[in-house]
Scaffold this active site. Structure first.
Site, PDB file in Angstrom:
ATOM      1  N   GLY A 149      36.219 -37.202 182.930  1.00 10.49           N
ATOM      2  CA  GLY A 149      37.051 -36.167 182.321  1.00 10.49           C
ATOM      3  C   GLY A 149      38.526 -36.513 182.235  1.00 10.49           C
ATOM      4  O   GLY A 149      39.049 -37.295 183.031  1.00 10.49           O
ATOM      5  N   ASN A 152      43.259 -32.154 181.040  1.00 10.11           N
ATOM      6  CA  ASN A 152      43.816 -30.959 180.393  1.00 10.11           C
ATOM      7  C   ASN A 152      42.905 -29.737 180.454  1.00 10.11           C
ATOM      8  O   ASN A 152      43.378 -28.618 180.471  1.00 10.11           O
ATOM      9  CB  ASN A 152      44.233 -31.270 178.943  1.00 10.11           C
ATOM     10  CG  ASN A 152      43.096 -31.780 178.098  1.00 10.11           C
ATOM     11  OD1 ASN A 152      42.096 -32.262 178.627  1.00 10.11           O
ATOM     12  ND2 ASN A 152      43.237 -31.687 176.800  1.00 10.11           N
ATOM     13  N   GLU A 249      35.365 -38.981 173.440  1.00 11.10           N
ATOM     14  CA  GLU A 249      36.247 -37.918 172.941  1.00 11.10           C
ATOM     15  C   GLU A 249      37.662 -38.345 173.283  1.00 11.10           C
ATOM     16  O   GLU A 249      38.099 -38.217 174.422  1.00 11.10           O
ATOM     17  CB  GLU A 249      35.910 -36.589 173.628  1.00 11.10           C
ATOM     18  CG  GLU A 249      34.579 -36.000 173.225  1.00 11.10           C
ATOM     19  CD  GLU A 249      34.584 -35.477 171.784  1.00 11.10           C
ATOM     20  OE1 GLU A 249      35.661 -35.446 171.155  1.00 11.10           O
ATOM     21  OE2 GLU A 249      33.505 -35.122 171.298  1.00 11.10           O
ATOM     22  N   CYS A 283      44.019 -32.410 172.861  1.00  9.43           N
ATOM     23  CA  CYS A 283      43.763 -33.611 172.054  1.00  9.43           C
ATOM     24  C   CYS A 283      43.772 -33.337 170.561  1.00  9.43           C
ATOM     25  O   CYS A 283      44.196 -34.158 169.769  1.00  9.43           O
ATOM     26  CB  CYS A 283      42.415 -34.181 172.459  1.00  9.43           C
ATOM     27  SG  CYS A 283      41.136 -32.924 172.445  1.00  9.43           S
ATOM     28  N   GLU A 461      30.472 -33.485 170.593  1.00  8.01           N
ATOM     29  CA  GLU A 461      30.136 -32.536 171.655  1.00  8.01           C
ATOM     30  C   GLU A 461      29.858 -31.192 170.994  1.00  8.01           C
ATOM     31  O   GLU A 461      30.197 -30.956 169.831  1.00  8.01           O
ATOM     32  CB  GLU A 461      31.296 -32.429 172.654  1.00  8.01           C
ATOM     33  CG  GLU A 461      31.477 -33.725 173.413  1.00  8.01           C
ATOM     34  CD  GLU A 461      32.325 -33.627 174.664  1.00  8.01           C
ATOM     35  OE1 GLU A 461      33.440 -33.087 174.583  1.00  8.01           O
ATOM     36  OE2 GLU A 461      31.859 -34.108 175.719  1.00  8.01           O
TER      37      GLU A 461
HETATM   38  P1  NAD Z   1      43.046 -41.198 180.540  1.00  9.74           P
HETATM   39  O1  NAD Z   1      42.468 -42.028 179.464  1.00  9.74           O
HETATM   40  O2  NAD Z   1      44.215 -41.722 181.272  1.00  9.74           O
HETATM   41  O3  NAD Z   1      41.940 -40.866 181.647  1.00  9.74           O
HETATM   42  C1  NAD Z   1      40.741 -40.231 181.325  1.00  9.74           C
HETATM   43  C2  NAD Z   1      39.737 -40.445 182.421  1.00  9.74           C
HETATM   44  O4  NAD Z   1      39.297 -41.806 182.422  1.00  9.74           O
HETATM   45  C3  NAD Z   1      40.259 -40.180 183.836  1.00  9.74           C
HETATM   46  O5  NAD Z   1      39.256 -39.522 184.572  1.00  9.74           O
HETATM   47  C4  NAD Z   1      40.502 -41.584 184.384  1.00  9.74           C
HETATM   48  O6  NAD Z   1      40.412 -41.668 185.783  1.00  9.74           O
HETATM   49  C5  NAD Z   1      39.361 -42.335 183.737  1.00  9.74           C
HETATM   50  N1  NAD Z   1      39.557 -43.793 183.618  1.00  9.74           N
HETATM   51  C6  NAD Z   1      40.715 -44.469 183.512  1.00  9.74           C
HETATM   52  N2  NAD Z   1      40.456 -45.793 183.392  1.00  9.74           N
HETATM   53  C7  NAD Z   1      39.112 -45.946 183.421  1.00  9.74           C
HETATM   54  C8  NAD Z   1      38.233 -47.071 183.323  1.00  9.74           C
HETATM   55  N3  NAD Z   1      38.690 -48.313 183.160  1.00  9.74           N
HETATM   56  N4  NAD Z   1      36.899 -46.862 183.375  1.00  9.74           N
HETATM   57  C9  NAD Z   1      36.406 -45.602 183.502  1.00  9.74           C
HETATM   58  N5  NAD Z   1      37.196 -44.507 183.612  1.00  9.74           N
HETATM   59  C10 NAD Z   1      38.534 -44.677 183.559  1.00  9.74           C
HETATM   60  O7  NAD Z   1      43.368 -39.799 179.854  1.00  9.74           O
HETATM   61  P2  NAD Z   1      44.127 -38.554 180.475  1.00  9.74           P
HETATM   62  O8  NAD Z   1      45.569 -38.915 180.578  1.00  9.74           O
HETATM   63  O9  NAD Z   1      43.414 -38.057 181.670  1.00  9.74           O
HETATM   64  O10 NAD Z   1      43.919 -37.452 179.328  1.00  9.74           O
HETATM   65  C11 NAD Z   1      44.688 -37.373 178.196  1.00  9.74           C
HETATM   66  C12 NAD Z   1      43.993 -38.047 177.027  1.00  9.74           C
HETATM   67  O11 NAD Z   1      42.716 -37.471 176.837  1.00  9.74           O
HETATM   68  C13 NAD Z   1      44.726 -37.832 175.719  1.00  9.74           C
HETATM   69  O12 NAD Z   1      44.728 -39.022 174.974  1.00  9.74           O
HETATM   70  C14 NAD Z   1      43.889 -36.779 175.024  1.00  9.74           C
HETATM   71  O13 NAD Z   1      43.990 -36.773 173.630  1.00  9.74           O
HETATM   72  C15 NAD Z   1      42.529 -37.126 175.475  1.00  9.74           C
HETATM   73  N6  NAD Z   1      41.638 -35.968 175.337  1.00  9.74           N
HETATM   74  C16 NAD Z   1      40.680 -35.984 174.374  1.00  9.74           C
HETATM   75  C17 NAD Z   1      39.842 -34.892 174.195  1.00  9.74           C
HETATM   76  C18 NAD Z   1      38.781 -34.874 173.141  1.00  9.74           C
HETATM   77  O14 NAD Z   1      37.860 -34.067 173.261  1.00  9.74           O
HETATM   78  N7  NAD Z   1      38.837 -35.686 172.112  1.00  9.74           N
HETATM   79  C19 NAD Z   1      39.991 -33.775 175.028  1.00  9.74           C
HETATM   80  C20 NAD Z   1      40.976 -33.795 176.013  1.00  9.74           C
HETATM   81  C21 NAD Z   1      41.791 -34.900 176.154  1.00  9.74           C
END
Ligand code: NAD
Length: 487
Positions: A149, A152, A249, A283, A461
């Site tokens: 996840g 947000n 996503e 997002c 989703e």
């Molecule tokens: P992020 O990419 O930094 O982290 C997301 C998740 O991935 C976290 O749980 C993190 O610990 C994990 N992660 C990080 N590196 C990893 C790896 N190498 N392998 C596996 N897991 C790993 O994102 P964030 O800062 O938590 O969230 C913000 C981003 O999420 C924004 O870009 C936003 O647009 C996106 N987002 C997208 C949606 C959608 O439905 N499209 C919804 C909400 C947020």
């Protein structure tokens, strides 16, 4: 500590701890106060989550779909009954105002569990007549899924992943964002209370390395990530090594196009909702607002007036319309974009700075900000800011605005505001985005598929569409007579 859970992880129906894992502090961003102290998962924790998940999946997949559906619907009811408590936790986890969390988080998770609980009985295959012989298909579960996840919408994301996965007969291990680890634990507790078998939905905490270990685990069949594009690229590549199913996503920089025949007041409502709700940390936000030149100044004037009335304050106060950003680190990133906007020559209409509120001086606040006269090549128009920062661009020609709207690596969402029905559908048909709105923004009912194109994502989703991403088709040829053979 204000929101300390019993332990960091929830595995096989119970809270478990392994203090050998790296420390993970949870901070309430409205005050900077540490509200819980957790530990990142160790390899032993990951292994036990995988083992218990696989065991539970076999038991769960053998149940009649109507029984699986009943558990999910019961979980939805429990979530609704506990909405106040869950919303307060969501506010502590994220800093989002209680005014929002009461209506948009646990409740949307409940909607999702209810929807997939309802369609669990309808996940069927096909019968295919072949003359004498025939074939049929079965829609089978993938097995053990991993959900990862973003920070947000911690409750909603956990439910948007768990509900379709479980309805289709899978088990799930969910790793919340390390920034907001608390809410998913409640979803796990509630699923057990609703009658799910132990281990069906396990929650393990951790940073990116724990996510990576889960993705690479040989006993994991599918990964659904909500996160940024760079993380998506890594997770997709790691999943590809094991030829695993994925749902991605990811981020966006979505266009919201306002034609000169639009209801301006309504378009302003959409632009504000699509840039300032959840302090802009959504997002699908319409962060590039293209406004027709003929109405631009009128639009900006009213937009400015209405934006200045947004009530920013204590997230636990029901009158507060905007809280802090999720963390102080994130505020620094957003502040750098505020500087970039001014440096690149955009016109600041409202806001533009970080905020220190009386009594909440240590909170991670920024002002809702509007930049006008933004051009397509500015950093603030190209990169996802993920904060309350709206970029207003202008246009005169329909073809031209469509091309500019599509001129991004992202393709999550898009919207068109116009009173011309033909134009609305014509333009939507040309926009490269997975989730679109006409005269509305950011409405994401569970009945409607949600997801992106281009670098914004893979898979969908919500809605029936999600079933395709949590099942696989088995084809069965049935011979009704002797086998024909040339030998
Ligand atoms: P992020 O990419 O930094 O982290 C997301 C998740 O991935 C976290 O749980 C993190 O610990 C994990 N992660 C990080 N590196 C990893 C790896 N190498 N392998 C596996 N897991 C790993 O994102 P964030 O800062 O938590 O969230 C913000 C981003 O999420 C924004 O870009 C936003 O647009 C996106 N987002 C997208 C949606 C959608 O439905 N499209 C919804 C909400 C947020």
């Amino acid at each position: 500590m204000r929101a300390q859970p019993e332990a960091s992880h929830f595995i096989d129906g119970a809270y478990v701890e392994d203090p050998a894992g790296a420390a993970l502090d949870v901070v309430y961003s409205a005050t900077g106060e540490t509200i819980a102290r957790l530990h990142s998962a160790t390899p032993a924790i990951i292994d036990s989550a995988v083992k218990s998940g696989r065991r539970a999946q076999r038991e769960w997949a053998a149940l009649a779909p109507v029984e699986r559906g009943r558990v999910l619907r019961r979980a939805a009811d429990i979530i609704r009954a506990r909405n106040r408590e869950l919303s307060e936790l969501e506010t502590l986890d994220t800093g989002k105002p209680i005014q929002e969390t009461l209506v948009a988080d646990a409740t949307s998770g409940a909607d999702c569990l209810e929807f997939f609980g309802g369609i669990a009985t309808t996940i069927n295959g096909e019968t295919i007549p072949l003359g004498r012989d025939w074939a049929y298909t079965r829609r089978e579960a993938l097995g053990l899924c991993v959900g990862i996840g973003a920070w947000n919408y911690p409750t909603q994301i956990a439910c948007w992943k768990a509900a379709p996965a479980l309805a289709c007969g899978n088990a799930m291990i969910f790793k919340p964002s390390e920034v907001t680890p608390l809410c998913a634990l409640k979803v796990a507790e509630i699923l057990i209370e609703a009658g799910a078998p132990k281990g069906l939905f396990n929650v393990v905490q951790g940073f990116g390395d724990v996510g990576a270990a889960l993705v690479e685990h040989p006993l994991v069949d599918k990964v659904s990530l909500t996160g940024s594009v760079p993380t998506g690229a890594k997770v997709y590549a790691a999943a590809a090594k094991g030829i695993k199913h994925v749902t991605m996503e990811l981020g966006g920089k979505s266009p919201l196009i306002v034609f000169d025949d639009a209801d301006v007041e309504n378009a302003i409502s959409g632009a504000m909702l699509g840039n300032f709700y959840s302090s802009g940390q959504i997002c699908s936000n319409g962060t590039r607002v293209f406004v027709h030149k003929a109405i631009k100044e009128r639009f900006l004037e009213r937009l400015g007036e209405r934006t200045r009335t947004i009530v920013i304050g204590d997230p636990m106060d029901e009158a507060t319309q905007m809280g802090p950003l999720v963390s102080h680190d994130h505020r620094e990133k957003v502040a750098a974009y505020l500087e970039a906007g001014t440096r690149d020559g955009a016109r600041l209409v409202v806001g533009g700075s970080t905020l220190s509120l009386p009594g909440l001086e240590t909170g991670a606040y920024v002002e809702p900000t509007i930049f006008a006269d933004v051009s397509d090549d500015m950093t603030i128009a190209r990169e996802e800011i993920f904060g309350p920062v709206m970029c207003v661009l202008d246009f005169t020609d329909e073809e031209d605005v469509v091309e500019r709207a599509n001129g991004t690596e992202f393709g999550l969402s898009a919207a068109v505001y116009t009173s011309d029905l033909e134009r609305a559908h014509r333009v939507i048909g040309k926009l490269a985005a997975g989730t679109c709105w006409i005269n509305a923004y950011n409405l994401t009912p569970v009945e409607m598929p949600f997801g992106g194109v281009k670098r914004s994502g893979v898979g969908r989703e919500n809605a029936r569409a999600a079933v395709d991403f949590y099942t696989q088709v088995k084809s069965v040829y049935v011979a009704m007579g002797p086998q024909e053979t040339p030998y």
